[in-house]
Structure formats: structure tokens, C-alpha cells
Design a protein around this motif. Structure first.
Motif, PDB file in Angstrom:
ATOM      1  N   LEU A 149       0.974  -1.295   0.037  1.00  0.00           N
ATOM      2  CA  LEU A 149       0.042  -0.032  -0.034  1.00  0.00           C
ATOM      3  C   LEU A 149       0.823   1.312  -0.064  1.00  0.00           C
ATOM      4  O   LEU A 149       0.677   2.353  -0.907  1.00  0.00           O
ATOM      5  N   THR A 150       1.682   1.303   0.779  1.00  0.00           N
ATOM      6  CA  THR A 150       2.631   2.533   0.888  1.00  0.00           C
ATOM      7  C   THR A 150       3.471   2.636  -0.487  1.00  0.00           C
ATOM      8  O   THR A 150       3.830   3.575  -0.829  1.00  0.00           O
ATOM      9  N   GLY A 151       3.805   1.473  -1.105  1.00  0.00           N
ATOM     10  CA  GLY A 151       4.536   1.329  -2.341  1.00  0.00           C
ATOM     11  C   GLY A 151       3.776   2.064  -3.487  1.00  0.00           C
ATOM     12  O   GLY A 151       4.353   2.322  -4.560  1.00  0.00           O
ATOM     13  N   LEU A 152       2.400   2.354  -3.251  1.00  0.00           N
ATOM     14  CA  LEU A 152       1.391   3.198  -4.380  1.00  0.00           C
ATOM     15  C   LEU A 152       2.050   4.594  -4.421  1.00  0.00           C
ATOM     16  O   LEU A 152       1.455   5.425  -5.286  1.00  0.00           O
ATOM     17  N   ILE A 157       2.093  11.696  -5.219  1.00  0.00           N
ATOM     18  CA  ILE A 157       0.995  11.143  -4.322  1.00  0.00           C
ATOM     19  C   ILE A 157       1.648  10.459  -3.347  1.00  0.00           C
ATOM     20  O   ILE A 157       2.590   9.464  -3.322  1.00  0.00           O
ATOM     21  N   GLU A 158       1.192  10.626  -1.934  1.00  0.00           N
ATOM     22  CA  GLU A 158       1.530   9.985  -0.835  1.00  0.00           C
ATOM     23  C   GLU A 158       0.345   8.943  -0.378  1.00  0.00           C
ATOM     24  O   GLU A 158      -0.616   9.584  -0.444  1.00  0.00           O
ATOM     25  N   VAL A 159       0.525   7.636   0.128  1.00  0.00           N
ATOM     26  CA  VAL A 159      -0.155   6.861   0.640  1.00  0.00           C
ATOM     27  C   VAL A 159       0.149   6.475   1.749  1.00  0.00           C
ATOM     28  O   VAL A 159       1.407   5.873   1.966  1.00  0.00           O
ATOM     29  N   TYR A 160      -0.579   6.324   2.708  1.00  0.00           N
ATOM     30  CA  TYR A 160      -0.230   5.897   4.134  1.00  0.00           C
ATOM     31  C   TYR A 160      -1.470   4.951   4.749  1.00  0.00           C
ATOM     32  O   TYR A 160      -2.635   5.468   4.762  1.00  0.00           O
ATOM     33  N   PRO A 161      -1.285   3.638   5.114  1.00  0.00           N
ATOM     34  CA  PRO A 161      -2.483   3.203   5.572  1.00  0.00           C
ATOM     35  C   PRO A 161      -2.377   3.456   7.054  1.00  0.00           C
ATOM     36  O   PRO A 161      -1.278   3.465   7.853  1.00  0.00           O
ATOM     37  N   THR A 162      -3.569   3.793   7.470  1.00  0.00           N
ATOM     38  CA  THR A 162      -4.001   4.156   9.059  1.00  0.00           C
ATOM     39  C   THR A 162      -5.092   3.553   9.489  1.00  0.00           C
ATOM     40  O   THR A 162      -5.404   2.662   9.131  1.00  0.00           O
ATOM     41  N   GLY A 163      -5.433   3.961  10.649  1.00  0.00           N
ATOM     42  CA  GLY A 163      -6.710   3.386  11.427  1.00  0.00           C
ATOM     43  C   GLY A 163      -5.951   2.387  12.507  1.00  0.00           C
ATOM     44  O   GLY A 163      -4.825   2.235  12.649  1.00  0.00           O
ATOM     45  N   PRO A 399       6.779   5.122  16.336  1.00  0.00           N
ATOM     46  CA  PRO A 399       7.933   5.616  15.689  1.00  0.00           C
ATOM     47  C   PRO A 399       7.648   6.817  14.611  1.00  0.00           C
ATOM     48  O   PRO A 399       6.516   6.595  13.803  1.00  0.00           O
ATOM     49  N   ASP A 400       8.266   7.682  14.639  1.00  0.00           N
ATOM     50  CA  ASP A 400       7.918   8.947  13.522  1.00  0.00           C
ATOM     51  C   ASP A 400       7.870   8.741  12.141  1.00  0.00           C
ATOM     52  O   ASP A 400       6.948   9.289  11.294  1.00  0.00           O
ATOM     53  N   ASP A 401       8.654   7.789  11.661  1.00  0.00           N
ATOM     54  CA  ASP A 401       8.697   7.315  10.553  1.00  0.00           C
ATOM     55  C   ASP A 401       7.608   6.145  10.112  1.00  0.00           C
ATOM     56  O   ASP A 401       7.624   5.770   9.089  1.00  0.00           O
ATOM     57  N   ALA A 402       6.885   5.835  10.938  1.00  0.00           N
ATOM     58  CA  ALA A 402       6.108   4.614  10.647  1.00  0.00           C
ATOM     59  C   ALA A 402       4.859   5.266   9.784  1.00  0.00           C
ATOM     60  O   ALA A 402       4.224   6.295   9.969  1.00  0.00           O
ATOM     61  N   PRO A 403       4.496   4.544   8.991  1.00  0.00           N
ATOM     62  CA  PRO A 403       3.275   5.212   7.871  1.00  0.00           C
ATOM     63  C   PRO A 403       2.019   5.357   8.570  1.00  0.00           C
ATOM     64  O   PRO A 403       1.469   6.430   8.151  1.00  0.00           O
TER      65      PRO A 403
END
Length: 701
Positions: A149-152, A157-163, A399-403
Motif C-alpha cells: 500500500l505504501t508502495g503506491l 501522491i503519498e499513500v499511508y495505511p492508517t486506522g 515511531p515518527d517514520d511509521a506509515p
């Protein structure tokens, strides 16, 4: 050679050691085959209060609204140059839909909706991948697909899985990495301390070998248990730490006693029998105390909390079994070779420590200054615990760099601070308008989204109430409470923030009950073992001092921020909500571990002489070095977790490390021996009616 059941067990293991080795080899190989998969097999979620309103909302949302529940995956899409309506973003949404369609754990994908999941400027949107599986499987699904998902991301365009599912995925990954790193640091430190304590390379290596056997078998056991009921991955994290600490504790006591006994007997078999009849009883009692303390945590109706306790209990059970069977068999095979590799400074080292004998005599001559001094320090450290605040972890523990954290920040900036933590309201269609109007009037609610109709025609609708504060803000609890009070009785309010608040409430409600259960069971175990009500009561009560002092230090560091920069901590302003329940059980279990070693040794000498003076001094002389070495190992193990980057391992390591340091130094090696001195014969007195009720347990041989 006569003796009790444990002496007979020791004799059997020494006589049939090939059988013992064979059985443990089968256990280690059989369960060890499953051990490497432990972290990928165990559950990643479970942080919920079973039976709560928020869990009911999640289940209804998953059943009636295409999986648009708190466990759904919220994929954040952001672009500074493209709008969500652009073909480029639409292509990304199609890619997300393709990924979701290939995994049955994912439900339908809800594209970003204007006025609901698209920011006012049109540059940020949230595509929701519905949850078609339970929360644990949803976390596993995110584990497998988050890189795709983040590889999209790309082409602006930025993609981050959250929730929630993505949060637990990143959270568990960060903590697992930290725990493994801490273990790698703690093992060589532990070995160094053991060599110093034993003065023999062979004797120092035995506790580590025993602990490895316990860890491998417990890891495999948890994997098998997970096939029956979901076990939190945190169970293994805690089990690794506790198995190392307690395994070394138990082995220290047994090996030290055996080294003294083997020089006084004509055969290692007789030395093993004596060791098991004395030190073995103390180890068994200590293990039972740990198991009983942790069993009280099973009362909390939260799967993750319960299974963390189960994980430690499984590890302790295997370590205890290895200590009482495998270790005696190994010792009988080694005999006097247990001292092989003795280092120069340790030649002639005796089981009875002259240093701690002198310390015991000093306490005997001047009990009150030491008693008042240790009490003053403990009370001063414990006082801040009165104002401690607790809450479930914030996004800051990732961590700060976590998606998930990057996506969280993007949504909060584009849609408002409460957007990452929407509250979900499920209500019958007939009450939808009234509910929406009432929710919009609640202070702290920024907006209420249009109703989403049930996909199965059940007649329910789903509303999203967006708060105007961050999900971890203390005001969120008031907002949730007001919503539940003001909405129609048919409306149920849930969502990820509500699940955290409901879990925190359950932990708060059960905490005093768990404390009472642990104290009561701990006292009863000591009473049965020692047959001395006064010292059993005092030994139980003083354990509260180290616990309270540890929580006082925790407040100063993690809530108020004192010394936080030195430790690399960004304080949340509160202690993680599961801390009081779980840390109390763990600290009390460790404290009682030392209590048992000291008092069992003192009771053994009192039984031989009937002299409380002799019992107090020799209790310290024979157990003080073991307690000191065991505490040094535990402090080293726990403090290595303070080196981790994520906050929860730091919190755990510092609180447990401080508790052990205070308990071993100020309570077990100062306050409790002083109480034995002050109470004298009364410490060991028991009324006749109680003697008749209790089993006859002797720590002498």
C-alpha cells in the motif's frame, strides 16, 4: 536419605536423569519447532473491553456496513498538486481496490467521499478498506499488505495505511524490534553478572541454559495455545523478559544450595535431594506466588491483557518445571564439576556469605535507624503516585517514520485534530435524524457526517461524529460520555477512541479488585508456607512499598517529564492505561519472589535453633548474596528495555527495574530483616488452632 516430596523428586531425577534429559530433549525439539513462528503467529489486537458498547458498535458496523468498523483500514491519500477527484488519484484508489480484492480478510473499498472523507481543500482523502475478519486477522492483513500500500506512493501522491489495525501493526512491529534488541543486550550483561556471582563458568552457565530451555518450550507452547484461543504477541514479549529474570533467580537459589550440599555429602544424588528439600521448596513456593499473582489479571475482560498474563504464566510454568526436574538432573551429572572453571577470586567461596552475615549483625544492633531510613526513602518516592494519571497510548508511541503516524499527521492537518479518531454511531433509521441533530449539539463535536445506510437492509444507519480534539486528548472521555447521555437510547456510540476509553474504564474498575485479590492470595500462600501469620502479613504489606515507589518514579518521569530528555522520552502526560494493573501484578510477583527466598531461609534456621536472632542473621547470610545477584540480573534485564526507542518498552523497563532495585535493596535486604529483628519470636508464632489447619511444611532437611 529421607525427605519430603521434593527430596524424592530430586532423588528420582538424579537416578533417572537419562529419562529426564530425554523428555526435555523431546519437549525442546518438539515445541522448539513451532517457536520460530511465535511472533508471526500470535495475535496483534485484543485491546478492547469485552462486552462494552464500543465493541458492540464495531461488530454492528462490520456486520451491516460493509466492514466500515474501527478495525477497517483507512488508507490516506494526499497530494500537494493533485486533487482527490483527479484521474491520477482515481488510479491509486483502483490500485487499492485491487489489493483489497485479493485478500478475503478485506471487505469492500469505500472511495473518498466529499463532505465525509475528503478534506475541504480537496487534496487529502481517505479510502476505507472494510474489515471482513476479526481484529487480529485485520492486523495480520495489514502486516502483509502495508508495504504494498505504501508502495503506491509516487508521482507527487503519498499513500499511508492508517486506522486502528494499521496502528497495532506498526506498534507491534516497533515494540517487537525493541524487545529483541534489548534481549540481545541483556544476555551478555546477565552472563557477566552470573560469572561474578558464582565465580565459576560452569555454574554461571547453568541458569542461562535452563532459561533457554524454558523460553523455547514456552514459545512453542504459546504457538500451540494460539490455535485454541488468540494470544497477544505481547504475551511472548513479556514472557521472554520474565522467563530470563525468574529462570535465573530460581537457578541461582538451587545451584548455590547444591554447591554447598555437594561438599558435605558422599554422592551428588544425596546433595540433590537435600537441595530440593530446602531450596526446591522455596522455588516452588515462589513460582506458585508468581502464578497466583498473575492469575488475578485474568479477571480483566480484555483479551490482550489476559493473554499477556497467560504468556508469562506459561513461561514461568516451563521455567519452574525445568528448575525442579532438568536442573537437578544436570547437577547430579556434574557433581563437584559444577565448580569447574572457578575463577581465582572465587576459590574457597562459601554458601554462607561473611559479608551478608556482618550486614545482618549490623541490622540486628541498629534496627530502628535502618527501618526509618528505608521507610523514609520509599514513602518519599511513593507519594507522587497519588497524582498519577493513566490513559491508553497515544499515536506518540509509534515511531515518527511509521506509515500510520505519517498518515495520522496528514489527516489531522488537512481535516482537523479529531479526524483521525472519528466516533461511530449506529442507530435505527427511524432515530437517525434526531441522533444526528443531538450529536451535532454536543460540545466538542466538530461535525457529523451524513448517514450511511446499512448494506444488508437491516434498517440501521451509521453516523461519524468528528471531535474537535485529538483522540488522546483528556476531553475525549467527556465528549464520549456526553454523547452517550444525550443521544436516543437506541443509539450506540463506538469507534477507536471509544474502544480505548471503554478499555481504560474497565482497567480502572478492575484495578482495586485485582490488588485485593493479589494481596489476599499472596498472604495466604506465605501463611501456608511459613505457618507464621505475622511475618506472612508483614512480608505481603511491605511489597506494596516497592510497588508504590515504582509508580511514584513512573509519574515523575512519564507524566511530569523529570529526566525525560536524559532518557530520550517524549512524555505523554500520563502512564499507559494497562500499566497499573499489569505492573502491579508483575512487581508484586517479583517482590514476593525475594520475600520467599529470604523468609524460607530464615525459617529453616529458626526451625533448627529456635533462635530468632540466629534466624535473622543467617537468613541474610545464606540468601543475601543470591537476592543481590538475582536483583542485579533483573535490574540489568529490565533497564536494557529502557534503551528501546518506543515508549512502552521504556516504560516497562524503567518501572520494573526501579521496583526491583528498591525492593531488593531497601526492603528485602534492609526493612524485612529489621522487621524480623524487631518482632523476634512473634514473627514465627502461630496459634494452635491455625497450626492444626495448615499443612506441615518444613524448610529444613
Amino acid at each position: 536419605m529421607t525427605g519430603g516430596p521434593l527430596a524424592r523428586l530430586g532423588t528420582w531425577t538424579a537416578t533417572h536423569r537419562r529419562w529426564v534429559f530425554g523428555i526435555w530433549a523431546l519437549l525442546v525439539i518438539g515445541l522448539g519447532a513451532a517457536a520460530p513462528t511465535v511472533f508471526s503467529s500470535l495475535a496483534g489486537a485484543g485491546w478492547q473491553a469485552n462486552g462494552s458498547e464500543s465493541v458492540a458498535v464495531r461488530e454492528l458496523a462490520q456486520q451491516h456496513f460493509g466492514g466500515n468498523a474501527s478495525s477497517a483500514v483507512q488508507v490516506v491519500i494526499h497530494s500537494d498538486t493533485e486533487t482527490i477527484a483527479s484521474p491520477a488519484v482515481a488510479h491509486v484508489v483502483d490500485e487499492i481496490t485491487g489489493i483489497a480484492s485479493g485478500d478475503p480478510r478485506f471487505g469492500a473499498v469505500i472511495a473518498p467521499q466529499p463532505g465525509m472523507t475528503i478534506s475541504p481543500d480537496g487534496h487529502t482523502g481517505i479510502a476505507i478498506i472494510g474489515a471482513a475478519a476479526d481484529p487480529d486477522d485485520m492486523v495480520r492483513a495489514v502486516d502483509e499488505h502495508k508495504e504494498t500500500l505504501t508502495g503506491l506512493s509516487g508521482n507527487g501522491i503519498e499513500v499511508y495505511p492508517t486506522g486502528a489495525s494499521a496502528l497495532w501493526s506498526d506498534f507491534n512491529e516497533a515494540n517487537h524490534t525493541a524487545m529483541i534488541s534489548a534481549e540481545m543486550v541483556s544476555w551478555p550483561i546477565t552472563l557477566a553478572i552470573m560469572i561474578v556471582a558464582f565465580g565459576s563458568i560452569v555454574a554461571a552457565g547453568l541458569p542461562l541454559l535452563l532459561t533457554i530451555a524454558g523460553l523455547v518450550t514456552s514459545a512453542g507452547g504459546l504457538v500451540l495455545l494460539n490455535t485454541v484461543t488468540p494470544i497477544s504477541v505481547w504475551a511472548m514479549n513479556f514472557a521472554m523478559m520474565f522467563a530470563l529474570a525468574l529462570g535465573i533467580d530460581y537457578a541461582l537459589f538451587i545451584v548455590s544450595r547444591f554447591r554447598a550440599a555437594v561438599t558435605a555429602h558422599d554422592s551428588p544424588r544425596h546433595a540433590v535431594a537435600e537441595t530440593m528439600d530446602t531450596a526446591g521448596k522455596a522455588v516452588l513456593l515462589s513460582g506458585l506466588t508468581v502464578l497466583v499473582s498473575l492469575s488475578a489479571v485474568l479477571l480483566v475482560p480484555a483479551p490482550a491483557v489476559r493473554t499477556m498474563a497467560i504468556g508469562i504464566m506459561v513461561a514461568v510454568a516451563f521455567v519452574l518445571a525445568a528448575t525442579l526436574t532438568l536442573l537437578p538432573a544436570v547437577l547430579s551429572a556434574l557433581g563437584t564439576k559444577v565448580d569447574a572453571g572457578t575463577l581465582p577470586w572465587a576459590r574457597g567461596q562459601q554458601h554462607r556469605s561473611p559479608v551478608f552475615a556482618r550486614w545482618g549483625r549490623l541490622l540486628h544492633r541498629h534496627p530502628w535507624p535502618f527501618a526509618l531510613g528505608s521507610l523514609a526513602v520509599l514513602i518519599a518516592l511513593a507519594l507522587p503516585a497519588i497524582g498519577i494519571k493513566v490513559a491508553m497510548p497515544s499515536i506518540g508511541v509509534v515511531p515518527d517514520d511509521a506509515p500510520v503516524r505519517q498518515g495520522y499527521a496528514v489527516v489531522a492537518e488537512a481535516m482537523g485534530p479529531g479526524a483521525p479518531g472519528a466516533l461511530q454511531i449506529v442507530v435505527p433509521q427511524a432515530d437517525a435524524a434526531t441522533t444526528a441533530s443531538a450529536a451535532a449539539q454536543v460540545p466538542g463535536i466538530a461535525m457529523v457526517t451524513p448517514p450511511q445506510q446499512a448494506t444488508d437492509g437491516s434498517g440501521h444507519v451509521l453516523l461519524q461524529a468528528i471531535p474537535d480534539v485529538d483522540p488522546s486528548d483528556p476531553q475525549m472521555s467527556t465528549i464520549l460520555s456526553t454523547l452517550r447521555d444525550d443521544l436516543p437510547a437506541t443509539a450506540l456510540v463506538g469507534g477507536a477512541p471509544a474502544e480505548n476509553i471503554d478499555l481504560q474504564q474497565a482497567l480502572d474498575d478492575w484495578f482495586p479488585i485485582i490488588v485485593a485479590v493479589i494481596l489476599t492470595l499472596g498472604f495466604l500462600l506465605l501463611l501456608v508456607a511459613l505457618r507464621a501469620p505475622l511475618i506472612a502479613l508483614l512480608g505481603t504489606l511491605v511489597s506494596l512499598l516497592s510497588t508504590a515507589a515504582a509508580f511514584g518514579v513512573a509519574r515523575l518521569i512519564f507524566q511530569d517529564g523529570h529526566g525525560a530528555s536524559l532518557l530520550g522520552i517524549d512524555p505523554q502526560g500520563f502512564l499507559d492505561g494497562w500499566g497499573p494493573v499489569f505492573f502491579f501484578a508483575m512487581i508484586f510477583a517479583i517482590a514476593m519472589d525475594y520475600t520467599v527466598f529470604l523468609l524460607a531461609t530464615a525459617k529453616e534456621h529458626y526451625e533448627h535453633t529456635g533462635d530468632p536472632h540466629h534466624a535473622q542473621i543467617n537468613g541474610l547470610a545464606y540468601s543475601g548474596r543470591i537476592i543481590f545477584a538475582a536483583a542485579a540480573v533483573m535490574v540489568a534485564v529490565f533497564f536494557t528495555f529502557a534503551l528501546a526507542d518506543p515508549l512502552p518498552p521504556k516504560e516497562m523497563g524503567i518501572i520494573l527495574g526501579v521496583a526491583v532495585l528498591l525492593d531488593a535493596t531497601l526492603i528485602r535486604l534492609v526493612l524485612l530483616p529489621v522487621l524480623l529483628r524487631i518482632t523476634g519470636h512473634a514473627a514465627w508464632w502461630s496459634p494452635r488452632w491455625l497450626d492444626r489447619m495448615l499443612p506441615a511444611i518444613s524448610f529444613g532437611h
